[in-house]
Motif scaffolding. Structure first.
Motif, PDB file in Angstrom:
ATOM      1  N   HIS A  62     -11.242  -1.788   2.076  1.00  0.00           N
ATOM      2  CA  HIS A  62     -11.029  -0.093   2.407  1.00  0.00           C
ATOM      3  C   HIS A  62     -11.228   0.371   1.496  1.00  0.00           C
ATOM      4  CE1 HIS A  62      -9.964   4.321   3.887  1.00  0.00           C
ATOM      5  NE2 HIS A  62      -9.168   3.969   3.712  1.00  0.00           N
ATOM      6  N   TYR A  83       1.015  -1.380   0.269  1.00  0.00           N
ATOM      7  CA  TYR A  83      -0.047   0.209  -0.184  1.00  0.00           C
ATOM      8  C   TYR A  83       1.074   0.968  -0.060  1.00  0.00           C
ATOM      9  CZ  TYR A  83      -3.773  -2.995   0.935  1.00  0.00           C
ATOM     10  OH  TYR A  83      -5.260  -4.124   0.795  1.00  0.00           O
ATOM     11  N   PHE A 103      -2.299   4.516   5.414  1.00  0.00           N
ATOM     12  CA  PHE A 103      -3.530   4.204   4.068  1.00  0.00           C
ATOM     13  C   PHE A 103      -4.897   3.703   5.063  1.00  0.00           C
ATOM     14  CE2 PHE A 103      -5.190   0.775   1.079  1.00  0.00           C
ATOM     15  CZ  PHE A 103      -4.992   1.148  -0.236  1.00  0.00           C
ATOM     16  N   LYS A 104      -4.685   3.797   6.083  1.00  0.00           N
ATOM     17  CA  LYS A 104      -6.137   3.616   6.819  1.00  0.00           C
ATOM     18  C   LYS A 104      -6.439   4.969   6.860  1.00  0.00           C
ATOM     19  CE  LYS A 104      -4.289   0.310  10.290  1.00  0.00           C
ATOM     20  NZ  LYS A 104      -4.033   0.209  11.656  1.00  0.00           N
ATOM     21  N   ARG A 121       4.474  -1.785   6.274  1.00  0.00           N
ATOM     22  CA  ARG A 121       3.576  -1.714   6.710  1.00  0.00           C
ATOM     23  C   ARG A 121       3.189  -0.026   6.463  1.00  0.00           C
ATOM     24  NH1 ARG A 121       3.179  -6.777   8.323  1.00  0.00           N
ATOM     25  NH2 ARG A 121       4.449  -7.970  10.265  1.00  0.00           N
ATOM     26  N   CYS A 122       1.763   0.682   5.965  1.00  0.00           N
ATOM     27  CA  CYS A 122       1.879   1.458   6.238  1.00  0.00           C
ATOM     28  C   CYS A 122       0.539   1.982   6.192  1.00  0.00           C
ATOM     29  CB  CYS A 122       1.419   1.259   4.644  1.00  0.00           C
ATOM     30  SG  CYS A 122       0.996   3.081   4.099  1.00  0.00           S
ATOM     31  N   ARG A 129      -8.626  -5.755   5.000  1.00  0.00           N
ATOM     32  CA  ARG A 129      -8.873  -4.735   4.924  1.00  0.00           C
ATOM     33  C   ARG A 129      -9.003  -3.601   4.647  1.00  0.00           C
ATOM     34  NH1 ARG A 129     -10.145  -5.457  11.769  1.00  0.00           N
ATOM     35  NH2 ARG A 129      -9.039  -7.477  11.786  1.00  0.00           N
ATOM     36  N   GLY A 130      -7.467  -3.092   4.190  1.00  0.00           N
ATOM     37  CA  GLY A 130      -7.012  -2.250   2.981  1.00  0.00           C
ATOM     38  C   GLY A 130      -7.431  -2.768   2.199  1.00  0.00           C
ATOM     39  N   GLY A 176      -1.830 -11.188   1.350  1.00  0.00           N
ATOM     40  CA  GLY A 176      -1.494 -10.830   2.483  1.00  0.00           C
ATOM     41  C   GLY A 176      -2.417 -11.272   3.906  1.00  0.00           C
ATOM     42  N   GLY A 177      -2.167 -10.513   4.878  1.00  0.00           N
ATOM     43  CA  GLY A 177      -2.648 -11.055   5.574  1.00  0.00           C
ATOM     44  C   GLY A 177      -3.967 -10.550   6.074  1.00  0.00           C
ATOM     45  N   ASP A 178      -5.207 -10.113   7.534  1.00  0.00           N
ATOM     46  CA  ASP A 178      -6.265  -9.572   7.588  1.00  0.00           C
ATOM     47  C   ASP A 178      -6.279  -8.345   7.759  1.00  0.00           C
ATOM     48  OD1 ASP A 178      -4.600  -9.554   9.857  1.00  0.00           O
ATOM     49  OD2 ASP A 178      -6.419  -8.448  10.978  1.00  0.00           O
ATOM     50  N   GLY A 179      -4.891  -7.849   7.593  1.00  0.00           N
ATOM     51  CA  GLY A 179      -4.317  -6.041   7.746  1.00  0.00           C
ATOM     52  C   GLY A 179      -4.808  -5.616   5.950  1.00  0.00           C
ATOM     53  N   SER A 180      -4.179  -6.523   5.489  1.00  0.00           N
ATOM     54  CA  SER A 180      -3.513  -6.047   3.870  1.00  0.00           C
ATOM     55  C   SER A 180      -5.269  -6.504   3.274  1.00  0.00           C
ATOM     56  CB  SER A 180      -2.850  -7.677   3.412  1.00  0.00           C
ATOM     57  OG  SER A 180      -1.362  -7.186   3.990  1.00  0.00           O
ATOM     58  N   ARG A 218       1.058 -13.629  16.202  1.00  0.00           N
ATOM     59  CA  ARG A 218       0.401 -12.176  16.402  1.00  0.00           C
ATOM     60  C   ARG A 218      -0.378 -12.485  17.700  1.00  0.00           C
ATOM     61  NH1 ARG A 218      -0.912  -7.679  12.538  1.00  0.00           N
ATOM     62  NH2 ARG A 218       1.322  -8.301  11.240  1.00  0.00           N
TER      63      ARG A 218
HETATM   64  N1  LIG Z   1      -8.785  -0.998   8.875  1.00  0.00           N
HETATM   65  C1  LIG Z   1      -7.379  -0.641   8.328  1.00  0.00           C
HETATM   66  N2  LIG Z   1      -8.047  -0.363   6.917  1.00  0.00           N
HETATM   67  C2  LIG Z   1      -7.194  -0.195   5.714  1.00  0.00           C
HETATM   68  N3  LIG Z   1      -6.424  -0.182   5.973  1.00  0.00           N
HETATM   69  C3  LIG Z   1      -5.412  -1.201   6.980  1.00  0.00           C
HETATM   70  C4  LIG Z   1      -6.333  -1.578   7.440  1.00  0.00           C
HETATM   71  N4  LIG Z   1      -5.338  -2.127   8.220  1.00  0.00           N
HETATM   72  C5  LIG Z   1      -4.367  -2.684   7.620  1.00  0.00           C
HETATM   73  N5  LIG Z   1      -3.992  -1.887   7.272  1.00  0.00           N
HETATM   74  C6  LIG Z   1      -3.098  -1.992   5.762  1.00  0.00           C
HETATM   75  O1  LIG Z   1      -2.681  -2.994   5.619  1.00  0.00           O
HETATM   76  C7  LIG Z   1      -0.974  -2.854   5.900  1.00  0.00           C
HETATM   77  C8  LIG Z   1      -1.019  -4.806   5.695  1.00  0.00           C
HETATM   78  O2  LIG Z   1      -1.286  -4.558   7.216  1.00  0.00           O
HETATM   79  P1  LIG Z   1      -0.714  -5.683   8.329  1.00  0.00           P
HETATM   80  O3  LIG Z   1      -1.960  -5.857   9.980  1.00  0.00           O
HETATM   81  O4  LIG Z   1       0.733  -4.666   8.839  1.00  0.00           O
HETATM   82  O5  LIG Z   1      -0.497  -7.216   8.121  1.00  0.00           O
HETATM   83  P2  LIG Z   1      -0.905  -8.512   7.239  1.00  0.00           P
HETATM   84  O6  LIG Z   1      -1.637  -8.239   6.546  1.00  0.00           O
HETATM   85  O7  LIG Z   1      -0.388  -9.402   7.468  1.00  0.00           O
HETATM   86  O8  LIG Z   1      -2.218  -8.826   8.577  1.00  0.00           O
HETATM   87  C9  LIG Z   1      -1.257  -2.687   6.860  1.00  0.00           C
HETATM   88  O9  LIG Z   1       0.608  -1.775   7.060  1.00  0.00           O
HETATM   89  C10 LIG Z   1      -1.797  -1.118   6.463  1.00  0.00           C
HETATM   90  O10 LIG Z   1      -1.358  -0.581   4.966  1.00  0.00           O
END
Ligand SMILES: Nc1ncnc2c1ncn2[C@@H]1O[C@H](COP(=O)(O)OP(=O)(O)O)[C@@H](O)[C@H]1O
Ligand SMILES: O=P(O)(O)OC[C@H]1O[C@](O)(COP(=O)(O)O)[C@@H](O)[C@@H]1O
Length: 324
Positions: free
Chosen positions: A96, A26, A61-62, A57-58, A92-93, A86-90, A157
């Motif tokens: 979004h 991101y 982006f949220k 990690r960014c 969610r991104g 990626g994982g759940d954060g990716s 985690r």
């Molecule tokens: N709630 C969110 N909304 C938008 N982007 C998000 C959110 N959570 C995470 N991200 C983006 O996804 C990236 C990866 O998430 P992270 O939790 O670091 O790793 P993973 O994808 O392995 O779970 C973050 O650095 C951020 O840029």
């Protein structure tokens, strides 16, 4: 990651779709750090962990503005679809972004933590467990020779998949996992009692414990210090850390990444959007992205029972009140 990237690029090439990679995930999407990527760029990369297009990690982006900027950057390249590994954060991104962009988004589950709902296994998990198991086997040699307690801290985690998998694969005497801690937190007194009971039952010897990260204040180091200083138990901590995220990917991960990368492209061609390309009970599945983090991926209860009860040297009906 590389194996999944390769699969996406090769599948796209197979179906006559052009591919562009955003470097550093991101972060690169916001900086418009885009590079065309073709089949020859992904030659012979599946045996290497990590990712040739890099990751980051960014936090920014949220923000809503960030998703809008990313959408504009994607449109500037006339991109129709984005595959996010990626994982759940990716994910969610990705979700979004999908709120502010007209293109399609598909997720490929890539995380060592295995904490995504909807797929039996995430890419990276098998390799991480393999590495943790290998480390535990090596630690066992010293633990056995010196009759020592070892506490080995593993990643995951907020989930105990790596902890349970490696503990079972290496025959650890004890596990401290988030899921177990939530149910009934282990106290130092109960742990000391367990160690002493195992030593009574087996005679002197090793006791290897797997500790999931974030499950003990101060982690393995402080728990080991406490056991040694306050309870006179010769004990050594070992933090596996980022070693678990590197090294040659296990065959299971290379194969899963290959299958799911292709699956992601085929889902896009079938018109799917906002789903994760997963595999459950040997079937390819498309799981709504929101489900992947809103629903819980539980530990295998049978494996938990076997490791925590059947393989526990201290039998419940023979334990005292303070045993956990
Ligand atoms: N709630 C969110 N909304 C938008 N982007 C998000 C959110 N959570 C995470 N991200 C983006 O996804 C990236 C990866 O998430 P992270 O939790 O670091 O790793 P993973 O994808 O392995 O779970 C973050 O650095 C951020 O840029
Ligand atoms: O290196 P960082 O950013 O501290 O992240 C470490 C975290 O990343 C993880 O290794 C998971 O990463 P992935 O989802 O990228 O596999 C966790 O197990 C750990 O808590």
């Amino acid at each position: 990651m590389n194996a999944a990237l390769r699969a996406v690029v090769l599948a796209a090439d197979h179906y006559g779709i052009e591919t562009i990679a955003f470097r550093h995930g991101y972060k690169g999407l916001l900086e418009n750090d885009a590079v065309p990527i073709v089949a020859k760029d992904v030659l012979h990369i599946l045996q290497y962990s990590g990712t040739i297009i890099k990751s980051a990690r960014c936090q920014r982006f949220k923000e809503v503005d960030a998703a809008k900027e990313a959408a504009a950057n994607l449109d500037s390249h006339a991109i129709d679809a984005l595959v996010v590994i990626g994982g759940d954060g990716s994910f969610r991104g990705a979700d979004h972004l999908a709120n502010h962009w007209q293109g399609k988004v598909i997720g490929v589950p890539g995380t060592i933590d295995n904490d995504l709902y909807g797929t039996d296994m995430t890419i990276g998990y098998a390799t991480a467990v393999n590495i943790a198991m290998d480390a535990l086997d090596k630690i066992r040699d010293t633990a056995d020779a010196m009759d020592r307690v070892f506490i080995v801290e593993v990643m995951g985690r907020d989930a105990g998949f790596i902890g349970l998998g490696s503990a079972m694969a290496a025959g650890a005497e004890r596990m401290i996992l988030p899921e177990l801690q939530k149910e009934k937190p282990l106290t130092v007194a109960a742990l000391v009692k367990h160690i002493q009971r195992v030593q009574e039952i087996r005679g002197e010897g090793s006791y290897v414990m797997v500790l999931s990260e974030h499950q003990w204040p101060g982690g393995a180091v402080s728990l080991a210090e406490q056991l040694e200083a306050e309870h006179h138990l010769p004990c050594r901590p070992c933090l596996l850390g980022h070693i678990q995220r590197g090294g040659a990917p296990a065959p299971a991960d290379r194969i899963l990444a290959s299958e799911l990368g292709v699956h992601a492209v085929e889902l896009l061609l079938a018109g799917e959007h906002r789903v994760m390309a997963g595999k459950r009970a040997n079937e390819r599945v498309a799981v709504p992205l929101t489900d992947t983090w809103q629903k819980k991926n539980p530990l295998d209860q049978n494996l938990l029972r076997i490791q925590h009860e059947i393989f526990n040297p201290v039998k419940k009906n023979r334990r005292t009140k303070t045993d956990n």
